[in-house]
Design a protein around this motif. Structure first.
Motif, mmCIF file in Angstrom:
data_model
loop_
_atom_site.group_PDB
_atom_site.id
_atom_site.type_symbol
_atom_site.label_atom_id
_atom_site.label_comp_id
_atom_site.label_asym_id
_atom_site.label_seq_id
_atom_site.Cartn_x
_atom_site.Cartn_y
_atom_site.Cartn_z
ATOM 1 N N HIS A 1 33.846 74.181 13.696
ATOM 2 C CA HIS A 1 33.470 73.399 13.879
ATOM 3 C C HIS A 1 32.825 72.162 12.970
ATOM 4 C CE1 HIS A 1 31.439 75.884 17.663
ATOM 5 N NE2 HIS A 1 32.702 76.060 17.212
ATOM 6 N N ASP B 1 31.368 69.619 21.410
ATOM 7 C CA ASP B 1 33.014 69.462 21.429
ATOM 8 C C ASP B 1 32.701 68.183 22.459
ATOM 9 O OD1 ASP B 1 31.743 70.452 23.905
ATOM 10 O OD2 ASP B 1 33.486 71.772 24.115
ATOM 11 N N ASP C 1 29.987 69.328 15.276
ATOM 12 C CA ASP C 1 29.137 71.002 15.642
ATOM 13 C C ASP C 1 28.676 71.091 17.397
ATOM 14 O OD1 ASP C 1 28.830 73.581 15.418
ATOM 15 O OD2 ASP C 1 26.423 73.369 14.932
ATOM 16 N N TYR D 1 36.489 70.153 18.362
ATOM 17 C CA TYR D 1 35.651 70.408 16.963
ATOM 18 C C TYR D 1 36.352 68.620 15.936
ATOM 19 C CZ TYR D 1 32.695 72.912 20.038
ATOM 20 O OH TYR D 1 32.563 73.653 20.931
#
Length: 128
Positions: A95, A37, A35, A30
């Motif tokens: 994130h 990956d 938010d 992240y």
């Protein structure tokens, strides 16, 4: 037009002359702060900081720091060793850019001179 560029292990941050943050690269931890990956193959605006004027950016190995014109510090990315200043034992990744409320940690009278994200740590230089 780009004003500042910073690079981590396999990701990069760009700040435009208007203070807009763009991110791209490998995103497994992240480190792009989107938010998700999923890897990002071309620069895209970081929506979390879209309404902030970012003045400085710094990349660690897999985490980052963005500093706004109002001296707000935002950190995100890999957090296994709490390098994003989030101390929840279950939160291995941050994130999206998350504001660090540093007054609680360094005290109300100390001033931050600079901040340096590293491999698995973040160093903060302060004065009284």
């Amino acid at each position: 037009q780009n004003e500042r560029i910073a690079a981590g292990q396999y990701h990069s941050l760009i700040v435009s002359r208007t203070g807009q943050l763009r991110v791209f690269g490998w995103n497994e931890f992240y480190q792009c702060g989107t938010d998700t990956d999923a890897n990002i193959y071309s620069p895209q605006i970081n929506l979390t900081l879209a309404d902030r004027y970012v003045t400085r950016i710094k990349c660690g190995f897999n985490h980052n720091v963005a500093i706004t014109a109002n001296n707000e510090y935002y950190l995100w990315g890999h957090n296994r060793y709490h390098q994003c200043m989030v101390y929840d034992a279950d939160q291995k990744y941050v994130h999206v850019p998350t504001k660090w409320h540093y007054r609680n940690e360094i005290g109300p009278r100390r001033k931050i001179i600079d901040i340096y994200p590293g491999w698995c740590e973040t160093r903060v230089v302060t004065i009284n």
